[in-house]
Structures are given as C-alpha cells and as structure tokens.
Design an enzyme around this catalytic site. Sequence first.
Site, PDB file in Angstrom:
ATOM      1  N   ASP A  24      -8.095  -2.997  11.452  1.00  0.00           N
ATOM      2  CA  ASP A  24      -6.790  -2.507  12.211  1.00  0.00           C
ATOM      3  C   ASP A  24      -6.899  -2.645  13.601  1.00  0.00           C
ATOM      4  O   ASP A  24      -7.909  -2.230  14.089  1.00  0.00           O
ATOM      5  CB  ASP A  24      -6.479  -1.039  11.365  1.00  0.00           C
ATOM      6  CG  ASP A  24      -4.952  -0.661  11.864  1.00  0.00           C
ATOM      7  OD1 ASP A  24      -4.350  -1.692  11.882  1.00  0.00           O
ATOM      8  OD2 ASP A  24      -4.889   0.481  12.137  1.00  0.00           O
ATOM      9  N   ASN A  26      -4.867  -5.103  15.426  1.00  0.00           N
ATOM     10  CA  ASN A  26      -4.548  -6.462  16.087  1.00  0.00           C
ATOM     11  C   ASN A  26      -3.431  -6.641  16.998  1.00  0.00           C
ATOM     12  O   ASN A  26      -3.391  -6.997  18.048  1.00  0.00           O
ATOM     13  CB  ASN A  26      -4.627  -7.548  15.006  1.00  0.00           C
ATOM     14  CG  ASN A  26      -6.017  -7.762  14.147  1.00  0.00           C
ATOM     15  OD1 ASN A  26      -6.918  -7.247  14.457  1.00  0.00           O
ATOM     16  ND2 ASN A  26      -5.688  -8.561  13.150  1.00  0.00           N
ATOM     17  N   HIS A  41      -4.288 -11.423  15.790  1.00  0.00           N
ATOM     18  CA  HIS A  41      -4.937 -11.521  14.796  1.00  0.00           C
ATOM     19  C   HIS A  41      -5.927 -12.770  14.833  1.00  0.00           C
ATOM     20  O   HIS A  41      -7.034 -12.928  14.201  1.00  0.00           O
ATOM     21  CB  HIS A  41      -3.842 -12.049  13.721  1.00  0.00           C
ATOM     22  CG  HIS A  41      -2.872 -11.083  13.208  1.00  0.00           C
ATOM     23  ND1 HIS A  41      -3.137  -9.922  12.795  1.00  0.00           N
ATOM     24  CD2 HIS A  41      -1.410 -11.168  13.241  1.00  0.00           C
ATOM     25  CE1 HIS A  41      -2.214  -9.229  12.524  1.00  0.00           C
ATOM     26  NE2 HIS A  41      -1.083  -9.946  12.889  1.00  0.00           N
ATOM     27  N   THR A  70      -0.602  -6.103   0.005  1.00  0.00           N
ATOM     28  CA  THR A  70       0.769  -6.410  -0.670  1.00  0.00           C
ATOM     29  C   THR A  70       1.858  -5.765   0.031  1.00  0.00           C
ATOM     30  O   THR A  70       3.137  -6.360   0.024  1.00  0.00           O
ATOM     31  CB  THR A  70       0.807  -5.658  -2.103  1.00  0.00           C
ATOM     32  OG1 THR A  70       0.121  -4.490  -1.817  1.00  0.00           O
ATOM     33  CG2 THR A  70      -0.016  -6.487  -3.095  1.00  0.00           C
ATOM     34  N   GLU A  71       1.808  -4.958   0.844  1.00  0.00           N
ATOM     35  CA  GLU A  71       2.777  -4.358   1.733  1.00  0.00           C
ATOM     36  C   GLU A  71       2.986  -5.160   3.190  1.00  0.00           C
ATOM     37  O   GLU A  71       3.867  -5.153   3.450  1.00  0.00           O
ATOM     38  CB  GLU A  71       2.428  -3.162   2.272  1.00  0.00           C
ATOM     39  CG  GLU A  71       2.579  -1.834   1.097  1.00  0.00           C
ATOM     40  CD  GLU A  71       1.338  -2.070   0.193  1.00  0.00           C
ATOM     41  OE1 GLU A  71       0.397  -2.397   0.603  1.00  0.00           O
ATOM     42  OE2 GLU A  71       1.496  -1.670  -1.238  1.00  0.00           O
ATOM     43  N   TRP A  73       3.528  -8.231   3.441  1.00  0.00           N
ATOM     44  CA  TRP A  73       4.636  -9.171   3.221  1.00  0.00           C
ATOM     45  C   TRP A  73       5.972  -8.459   4.128  1.00  0.00           C
ATOM     46  O   TRP A  73       6.991  -9.412   4.370  1.00  0.00           O
ATOM     47  CB  TRP A  73       5.201  -9.362   1.815  1.00  0.00           C
ATOM     48  CG  TRP A  73       4.181 -10.091   1.064  1.00  0.00           C
ATOM     49  CD1 TRP A  73       3.334  -9.436   0.195  1.00  0.00           C
ATOM     50  CD2 TRP A  73       3.788 -11.358   1.210  1.00  0.00           C
ATOM     51  NE1 TRP A  73       2.472 -10.368  -0.551  1.00  0.00           N
ATOM     52  CE2 TRP A  73       2.742 -11.660   0.162  1.00  0.00           C
ATOM     53  CE3 TRP A  73       4.231 -12.459   1.868  1.00  0.00           C
ATOM     54  CZ2 TRP A  73       2.065 -12.851  -0.097  1.00  0.00           C
ATOM     55  CZ3 TRP A  73       3.341 -13.771   1.751  1.00  0.00           C
ATOM     56  CH2 TRP A  73       2.346 -13.809   0.723  1.00  0.00           C
ATOM     57  N   ARG A  75       6.069  -7.591   6.912  1.00  0.00           N
ATOM     58  CA  ARG A  75       6.195  -8.068   8.219  1.00  0.00           C
ATOM     59  C   ARG A  75       7.187  -9.144   8.504  1.00  0.00           C
ATOM     60  O   ARG A  75       7.387 -10.114   7.554  1.00  0.00           O
ATOM     61  CB  ARG A  75       4.863  -8.496   8.793  1.00  0.00           C
ATOM     62  CG  ARG A  75       3.970  -6.943   8.811  1.00  0.00           C
ATOM     63  CD  ARG A  75       2.807  -7.033   9.403  1.00  0.00           C
ATOM     64  NE  ARG A  75       2.002  -6.006   9.262  1.00  0.00           N
ATOM     65  CZ  ARG A  75       0.759  -5.590  10.034  1.00  0.00           C
ATOM     66  NH1 ARG A  75       0.345  -6.366  11.068  1.00  0.00           N
ATOM     67  NH2 ARG A  75       0.481  -4.546   9.857  1.00  0.00           N
ATOM     68  N   LEU A 135     -25.369 -12.770   1.154  1.00  0.00           N
ATOM     69  CA  LEU A 135     -24.159 -11.732   1.282  1.00  0.00           C
ATOM     70  C   LEU A 135     -22.959 -12.215   0.563  1.00  0.00           C
ATOM     71  O   LEU A 135     -22.566 -13.492   0.582  1.00  0.00           O
ATOM     72  CB  LEU A 135     -23.731 -11.880   2.889  1.00  0.00           C
ATOM     73  CG  LEU A 135     -22.211 -11.072   3.271  1.00  0.00           C
ATOM     74  CD1 LEU A 135     -22.564  -9.717   3.287  1.00  0.00           C
ATOM     75  CD2 LEU A 135     -21.862 -11.391   4.470  1.00  0.00           C
ATOM     76  N   ARG A 203      -6.499   6.806   7.994  1.00  0.00           N
ATOM     77  CA  ARG A 203      -5.865   6.629   6.618  1.00  0.00           C
ATOM     78  C   ARG A 203      -6.666   5.627   5.832  1.00  0.00           C
ATOM     79  O   ARG A 203      -7.182   4.653   6.374  1.00  0.00           O
ATOM     80  CB  ARG A 203      -4.402   6.703   6.424  1.00  0.00           C
ATOM     81  CG  ARG A 203      -3.846   5.544   7.276  1.00  0.00           C
ATOM     82  CD  ARG A 203      -2.204   5.630   7.264  1.00  0.00           C
ATOM     83  NE  ARG A 203      -1.644   4.736   8.300  1.00  0.00           N
ATOM     84  CZ  ARG A 203      -1.239   4.805   9.452  1.00  0.00           C
ATOM     85  NH1 ARG A 203      -1.094   6.216   9.710  1.00  0.00           N
ATOM     86  NH2 ARG A 203      -0.842   4.085  10.220  1.00  0.00           N
ATOM     87  N   SER A 205      -4.668   3.685   3.410  1.00  0.00           N
ATOM     88  CA  SER A 205      -3.774   2.524   3.214  1.00  0.00           C
ATOM     89  C   SER A 205      -3.740   1.682   2.032  1.00  0.00           C
ATOM     90  O   SER A 205      -3.791   0.261   2.185  1.00  0.00           O
ATOM     91  CB  SER A 205      -3.670   1.531   4.463  1.00  0.00           C
ATOM     92  OG  SER A 205      -3.583   2.333   5.833  1.00  0.00           O
ATOM     93  N   GLU A 216     -18.788   6.789   2.235  1.00  0.00           N
ATOM     94  CA  GLU A 216     -18.515   7.501   3.179  1.00  0.00           C
ATOM     95  C   GLU A 216     -17.639   6.906   4.339  1.00  0.00           C
ATOM     96  O   GLU A 216     -17.669   5.829   4.361  1.00  0.00           O
ATOM     97  CB  GLU A 216     -20.087   7.610   3.845  1.00  0.00           C
ATOM     98  CG  GLU A 216     -21.171   8.095   3.058  1.00  0.00           C
ATOM     99  CD  GLU A 216     -21.120   9.740   2.934  1.00  0.00           C
ATOM    100  OE1 GLU A 216     -20.487  10.162   3.947  1.00  0.00           O
ATOM    101  OE2 GLU A 216     -21.344  10.247   2.400  1.00  0.00           O
TER     102      GLU A 216
HETATM  103  C1  FPP Z   1      -3.956  -5.023  10.988  1.00  0.00           C
HETATM  104  O1  FPP Z   1      -3.766  -5.062  12.285  1.00  0.00           O
HETATM  105  C2  FPP Z   1      -4.402  -6.560  10.614  1.00  0.00           C
HETATM  106  C3  FPP Z   1      -3.833  -7.204   9.719  1.00  0.00           C
HETATM  107  C4  FPP Z   1      -2.518  -6.952   8.954  1.00  0.00           C
HETATM  108  C5  FPP Z   1      -4.258  -8.541   9.529  1.00  0.00           C
HETATM  109  C6  FPP Z   1      -5.784  -8.818   9.561  1.00  0.00           C
HETATM  110  C7  FPP Z   1      -6.166 -10.166   9.800  1.00  0.00           C
HETATM  111  C8  FPP Z   1      -7.114 -10.768  10.475  1.00  0.00           C
HETATM  112  C9  FPP Z   1      -8.210  -9.921  10.934  1.00  0.00           C
HETATM  113  C10 FPP Z   1      -6.871 -12.339  10.754  1.00  0.00           C
HETATM  114  C11 FPP Z   1      -8.248 -12.954  10.297  1.00  0.00           C
HETATM  115  C12 FPP Z   1      -8.310 -12.829   9.082  1.00  0.00           C
HETATM  116  C13 FPP Z   1      -8.405 -13.914   7.987  1.00  0.00           C
HETATM  117  C14 FPP Z   1      -8.931 -13.758   6.565  1.00  0.00           C
HETATM  118  C15 FPP Z   1      -7.920 -15.053   8.669  1.00  0.00           C
HETATM  119  P1  FPP Z   1      -2.244  -4.704  12.888  1.00  0.00           P
HETATM  120  O2  FPP Z   1      -1.709  -6.145  13.191  1.00  0.00           O
HETATM  121  O3  FPP Z   1      -1.445  -3.950  11.808  1.00  0.00           O
HETATM  122  O4  FPP Z   1      -2.456  -3.934  13.952  1.00  0.00           O
HETATM  123  P2  FPP Z   1      -1.491  -2.901  14.702  1.00  0.00           P
HETATM  124  O5  FPP Z   1      -1.811  -1.462  14.155  1.00  0.00           O
HETATM  125  O6  FPP Z   1      -2.260  -2.656  15.891  1.00  0.00           O
HETATM  126  O7  FPP Z   1      -0.314  -3.388  14.837  1.00  0.00           O
END
Ligand code: FPP
Length: 250
Positions: A24, A26, A41, A70-71, A73, A75, A135, A203, A205, A216
Amino acid sequence: MATEIAACENGRTGLPGHVAVIMDGNGRWAERHGLPKYRGHEAGMDAMIGIVRHASDLGIRHLTVYAFSTENWKRGAEEVKGIFQLLLVYVRRELDELHRNNVKVDVFGDRGAFSKTVAAALGKTIEKTSKNTGLRFHICLNYGSRAEILAAAKAVCADAEAGRLGGYGPGLAGFDEEAFSEYLYSAGVPDPDLLIRPGGEKRISNFLLWQTAYSELVFSDVLWPDYTPRELDAAIEEYLSRKRRFGGRG
Ligand code: FPP
C-alpha cells in the site's frame, strides 16, 4: 497447526515460513513526487522485485503479495489498465530471473476477468516455474477474501450434493477447518506467520481473512515504493520478538 509447521519449515532460525504483504502507498508516493499514479505503481513493482529477491535469499518458503483486489476495479480505467500493463512488464522481464532463482510463482484470485494477453503471460510464468523448489511467490490478483471464502463454501455444497464428501460422515461431521482450507486459493499453503502492511493504514482490507487468523501483524508508515529489504528485516525482527500462543498459554 499449519502456522507452526510453516515456522519450522525454515529449520535454521525460526524465520517466518510465510510472509504476506499488503503493498500500500503507491498512489501517495506518486503524489508526493509530483508524478502520475502509474509511476507510483511502477516504483511499487520495483520494490516488490527487491522484496521477492530478499525473501528468496533469506530462505523464506512463501511470500504472498496483494497486487490487485476485487475492489480495485472501482479505480479509474486508466489506473487499472496501468496496473495490468505493469504486470505484463513484470512477468516478461523477470521470468528468467525468477526461474534462475528457483522461485515458483502462482496466482490467488479469480482469473476469469483477465484479458487473453494477461492470462497467457501468467499461464506461461506459472508453467515455467511450476517445478521450482525455492521460494513460493503467490500473487493475489483480482483477489478478495470474502469472495474466496464464499466460492469455497459453494464448492463444498456442490461436492456434498454430488455425494463426493461421503467420507466425512453424516452431516459432514468430520469436515474440519483443514478440509475447508483445501477449497481456498491457498490450498496446501501454510497460513502466513507474518502479515506486513506498509503505507500507514492499519486495516486488513479483505486480504486472507481466513488464513491470517493467527498471523502476527506488523504495520509500517513507509510507503510501499520505499519499502526495502531493510524494512523487511525490521518487520522480521519484530516478528521474532513476539510470543505466539495460538490461543493457548504459550
Ligand atoms: C495500493 O497502493 C497498491 C495497489 C492497488 C497496486 C499494487 C501494485 C503494484 C505494487 C504494482 C506491481 C505489481 C504487479 C504484480 C505488477 P495505492 O495505490 O492504493 O496507494 P495509496 O493508498 O497511496 O493511494
């Protein structure tokens, strides 16, 4: 208990056998750098690559990342398209290295909604790495925990109606939590020992609700694109300082 087995799997140090991550932050990272969301991202993808390498080097058995729910989408179409575009970049660019590092990749989530291109790229990645023994990297895509549990419950009902669960006795008396777990995307995978959420929110989510019953939880204010192997080490340190009791007295 699955979680205890996982913790022992590593043998060496009691490291968590299974680490799960909610990637979370990005969007906020992009905003802070005055960049479009896509670049956040993209930076998140780079952070993920670093964490996969580090988890593999540490000898962690399972790493699960929440890449698209699933949520998600809900965006904007542009953002959704960008995330799947990055997924394609990721699997095309990293497949050889993942394979060389003996990483086995799979996907938790409903793959029915993916484009042909995404489905094919994922299929190739899963197939090529399927015999690897290092892994295990589980990517949650179009994943929602409630949807997963509901689908599992429906599949149990269908099997019961078709008479395939007779071995569990009348009223499915012998059908226990372990048997139910086999209907989840995570069938055969031990529960996460450690669940990490960077990005400052506290949270779950809709992530691995069944599987994290005794995980943990470690939260961090670092935004995911800034999350480095050092942050993972710190989360593991915190995990190692915890006393796990699984509802008992320890
Ligand atoms: C949540 O951050 C992140 C996502 C919904 C996407 C996660 C995707 C990646 C890390 C890209 C790479 C992954 C792959 C598999 C290619 P947010 O955008 O909700 O952050 P915010 O809360 O700051 O808006």
